[in-house]
Write a protein that holds these residues in place. Structure first.
Motif, mmCIF file in Angstrom:
data_model
loop_
_atom_site.group_PDB
_atom_site.id
_atom_site.type_symbol
_atom_site.label_atom_id
_atom_site.label_comp_id
_atom_site.label_asym_id
_atom_site.label_seq_id
_atom_site.Cartn_x
_atom_site.Cartn_y
_atom_site.Cartn_z
ATOM 1 N N ALA A 16 0.950 -1.142 0.059
ATOM 2 C CA ALA A 16 0.088 -0.062 0.088
ATOM 3 C C ALA A 16 1.121 1.258 0.132
ATOM 4 O O ALA A 16 0.616 2.257 -0.731
ATOM 5 C CB ALA A 16 -0.859 -0.069 1.246
ATOM 6 N N MET A 17 1.898 1.272 0.802
ATOM 7 C CA MET A 17 2.841 2.127 0.821
ATOM 8 C C MET A 17 3.577 2.528 -0.636
ATOM 9 O O MET A 17 3.454 3.758 -1.124
ATOM 10 C CB MET A 17 4.064 2.074 1.814
ATOM 11 N N ALA A 18 3.692 1.540 -1.233
ATOM 12 C CA ALA A 18 4.400 1.690 -2.636
ATOM 13 C C ALA A 18 3.527 2.378 -3.458
ATOM 14 O O ALA A 18 3.833 3.208 -4.415
ATOM 15 C CB ALA A 18 4.980 0.404 -3.282
ATOM 16 N N ALA A 19 2.257 1.863 -3.501
ATOM 17 C CA ALA A 19 1.093 2.339 -4.520
ATOM 18 C C ALA A 19 1.020 3.992 -4.123
ATOM 19 O O ALA A 19 1.098 4.775 -4.975
ATOM 20 C CB ALA A 19 -0.149 1.759 -4.301
ATOM 21 N N LEU A 20 0.945 4.370 -2.908
ATOM 22 C CA LEU A 20 0.765 5.845 -2.514
ATOM 23 C C LEU A 20 2.003 6.615 -2.853
ATOM 24 O O LEU A 20 1.964 7.593 -3.508
ATOM 25 C CB LEU A 20 0.498 5.867 -1.026
ATOM 26 N N ARG A 21 3.159 5.869 -2.765
ATOM 27 C CA ARG A 21 4.483 6.727 -3.448
ATOM 28 C C ARG A 21 4.293 6.911 -4.998
ATOM 29 O O ARG A 21 4.593 8.103 -5.189
ATOM 30 C CB ARG A 21 5.529 5.773 -2.998
ATOM 31 N N GLU A 22 4.012 5.902 -5.612
ATOM 32 C CA GLU A 22 3.990 6.160 -7.270
ATOM 33 C C GLU A 22 2.823 7.081 -7.573
ATOM 34 O O GLU A 22 2.907 7.961 -8.519
ATOM 35 C CB GLU A 22 3.510 4.600 -7.492
ATOM 36 N N TRP A 23 1.644 7.363 -6.769
ATOM 37 C CA TRP A 23 0.682 8.067 -7.179
ATOM 38 C C TRP A 23 1.075 9.720 -6.801
ATOM 39 O O TRP A 23 0.232 10.582 -7.011
ATOM 40 C CB TRP A 23 -0.548 7.727 -6.408
ATOM 41 N N GLN A 24 2.107 9.973 -5.874
ATOM 42 C CA GLN A 24 2.082 11.510 -5.432
ATOM 43 C C GLN A 24 2.487 12.230 -6.623
ATOM 44 O O GLN A 24 3.664 11.689 -7.421
ATOM 45 C CB GLN A 24 3.139 11.378 -4.412
ATOM 46 N N ASP A 25 2.171 13.289 -6.993
ATOM 47 C CA ASP A 25 2.655 14.149 -8.133
ATOM 48 C C ASP A 25 2.385 15.634 -7.850
ATOM 49 O O ASP A 25 1.143 15.993 -7.078
ATOM 50 C CB ASP A 25 1.895 13.833 -9.428
ATOM 51 N N ASP A 26 3.285 16.522 -8.151
ATOM 52 C CA ASP A 26 3.047 17.751 -7.944
ATOM 53 C C ASP A 26 1.798 18.469 -8.458
ATOM 54 O O ASP A 26 1.042 19.403 -8.100
ATOM 55 C CB ASP A 26 4.221 18.679 -8.375
ATOM 56 N N GLY A 27 1.148 17.632 -9.540
ATOM 57 C CA GLY A 27 -0.013 18.212 -10.260
ATOM 58 C C GLY A 27 -1.124 17.549 -9.723
ATOM 59 O O GLY A 27 -2.410 18.036 -9.878
ATOM 60 N N ALA A 28 -0.954 16.695 -8.592
ATOM 61 C CA ALA A 28 -2.323 15.900 -8.234
ATOM 62 C C ALA A 28 -2.769 16.852 -6.967
ATOM 63 O O ALA A 28 -2.035 17.787 -6.134
ATOM 64 C CB ALA A 28 -1.814 14.995 -7.632
ATOM 65 N N PRO A 29 -4.108 16.755 -6.638
ATOM 66 C CA PRO A 29 -4.437 17.389 -5.517
ATOM 67 C C PRO A 29 -4.190 16.976 -4.098
ATOM 68 O O PRO A 29 -3.320 15.995 -4.095
ATOM 69 C CB PRO A 29 -6.147 17.228 -5.773
ATOM 70 N N ALA A 112 -11.602 12.687 0.503
ATOM 71 C CA ALA A 112 -11.095 12.179 -0.819
ATOM 72 C C ALA A 112 -10.512 13.425 -1.744
ATOM 73 O O ALA A 112 -11.067 14.284 -1.524
ATOM 74 C CB ALA A 112 -12.296 11.500 -1.523
ATOM 75 N N PRO A 113 -9.597 13.422 -2.547
ATOM 76 C CA PRO A 113 -9.174 14.298 -3.318
ATOM 77 C C PRO A 113 -10.209 14.904 -4.364
ATOM 78 O O PRO A 113 -11.165 13.945 -4.580
ATOM 79 C CB PRO A 113 -7.885 13.636 -4.086
ATOM 80 N N LEU A 114 -10.087 16.108 -4.603
ATOM 81 C CA LEU A 114 -10.832 16.725 -5.397
ATOM 82 C C LEU A 114 -10.505 16.065 -7.144
ATOM 83 O O LEU A 114 -9.553 15.595 -7.197
ATOM 84 C CB LEU A 114 -10.690 18.172 -5.499
ATOM 85 N N GLY A 115 -11.756 16.024 -7.684
ATOM 86 C CA GLY A 115 -11.813 15.602 -8.888
ATOM 87 C C GLY A 115 -12.467 13.973 -9.205
ATOM 88 O O GLY A 115 -12.149 13.374 -10.238
ATOM 89 N N LEU A 116 -12.365 13.286 -7.866
ATOM 90 C CA LEU A 116 -13.228 12.011 -8.180
ATOM 91 C C LEU A 116 -14.500 12.036 -8.501
ATOM 92 O O LEU A 116 -15.165 12.965 -8.021
ATOM 93 C CB LEU A 116 -12.801 11.383 -6.755
ATOM 94 N N LEU A 117 -14.830 11.094 -9.388
ATOM 95 C CA LEU A 117 -16.287 10.723 -9.711
ATOM 96 C C LEU A 117 -16.853 10.368 -8.286
ATOM 97 O O LEU A 117 -17.953 10.434 -8.343
ATOM 98 C CB LEU A 117 -16.388 9.713 -10.884
ATOM 99 N N LEU A 118 -16.288 9.817 -7.659
ATOM 100 C CA LEU A 118 -16.831 9.544 -6.412
ATOM 101 C C LEU A 118 -17.521 10.657 -5.721
ATOM 102 O O LEU A 118 -18.568 10.294 -4.916
ATOM 103 C CB LEU A 118 -15.839 8.981 -5.278
ATOM 104 N N HIS A 119 -17.384 11.894 -5.688
ATOM 105 C CA HIS A 119 -17.854 13.059 -4.981
ATOM 106 C C HIS A 119 -19.477 13.070 -5.685
ATOM 107 O O HIS A 119 -20.399 13.249 -4.627
ATOM 108 C CB HIS A 119 -17.347 14.122 -5.105
#
Length: 288
Positions: A16-29, A112-119
């Motif tokens: 789970a940690m590895a997945a979160l690391r991969e998903w971090q990006d300066d352009g992400a919310p 949850a981050p902004l931009g998710l269809l989940l909202h």
């Protein structure tokens, strides 16, 4: 294709940690960061594993959540699934049905981050919004200015100093010296730094822990606190600058933090340390 909900073993937390690391990006919310899991390790490895939820499809983790409390889930998804309808519907269902083992009956919250269809789906189910939080970001391309006070690492020998400052800063009795020792057992702690700012008498005035997600990715400030007896003297700005500098040394592209908008002093401190304010965010809430 089936999306499987699971709770990892202690060893599985690394995935789970590895997945979160991969998903971090300066352009992400603003979103769940591996440092959030690292900070939760203050409660121990088994407790941390028990509060993590993962959603996987075809063997790939596509969403990760962490129960910050029994009624608050903080979560994010893989960047290419923000508008994935199947995932959004699965998440909404799992959040709404207590028997799925994510959230209980009654009043609950989801970050949850902004931009998710989940909202959109949660809005259709009459989920409301909670009080606003302010995300703050600082670019680390250029060197960070000198904090102007003595900064030293907070190691196991200074664990009580760490706890004392956090107790005072957040007016709580919960932090203990064991927090610092348990936190260092996190799978991610090799990429973290814990620092203290000291006054002229050698007393610790403020502390910070920062978490890198790897070179070229945004790092997280979690937590930062100033002892009540040292407020208003610039120690908050100083320790935040020290934390940002440590992240830059670790290769982080930026630093980010999120604080309740009602904490005007905290927002002002981060802005004084060069953080830029972004648009407010709100947790989703389901009334009891």
């Amino acid at each position: 294709m089936t999306i499987a909900l699971g709770t990892p073993t202690v060893d599985g937390v690394r995935e789970a940690m590895a997945a979160l690391r991969e998903w971090q990006d300066d352009g992400a919310p603003m979103q769940l960061h591996p440092g959030d899991l690292g900070w939760h390790y203050r409660f121990g490895a088994a407790e941390t594993a028990s509060v993590i939820r993962t959603w996987s499809r075809a063997g790939r983790i596509v969403a990760v959540g962490m129960l910050d409390s029994p009624r608050l889930l903080r979560m994010t998804v893989a960047p290419d699934t923000f508008q994935d309808e199947d995932l959004a519907r699965q998440l909404a269902e799992d959040f709404s049905l207590p028997e799925h083992g994510v959230l209980p009956e009654g009043a609950v919250s989801v970050e949850a981050p902004l931009g998710l269809l989940l909202h959109d789906l949660l809005s259709e189910e009459d989920w409301g919004v909670d009080e606003p939080w302010t995300p703050l970001f600082r670019d680390l391309t250029e060197p960070v200015e000198d904090p102007g006070v003595r900064i030293t690492p907070i190691g196991p020998d200074q664990a009580q100093d760490f706890a004392d400052v956090l107790r005072s800063a957040f007016d709580t009795s919960r932090p203990t010296s064991e927090y610092r020792r348990s936190m260092s057992a996190a799978p991610f702690y090799a990429d973290a730094r814990c620092l203290g700012a000291y006054d002229d008498q050698g007393e610790v005035a403020a502390v910070v822990t920062v978490w890198s997600a790897g070179p070229g990715r945004p790092g997280l400030v979690e937590p930062m606190g100033v002892h009540a007896g040292h407020r208003g003297r610039g120690y908050g700005r100083a320790i935040t600058l020290a934390g940002a500098s440590a992240l830059r040394e670790l290769g982080s592209s930026s630093a980010r933090v999120c604080t309740p908008s009602s904490y005007a002093g905290a927002v002002a401190t981060y802005r004084a340390a060069g953080f830029e304010r972004r648009g407010e965010v709100r947790d989703r809430v389901r009334a009891g």
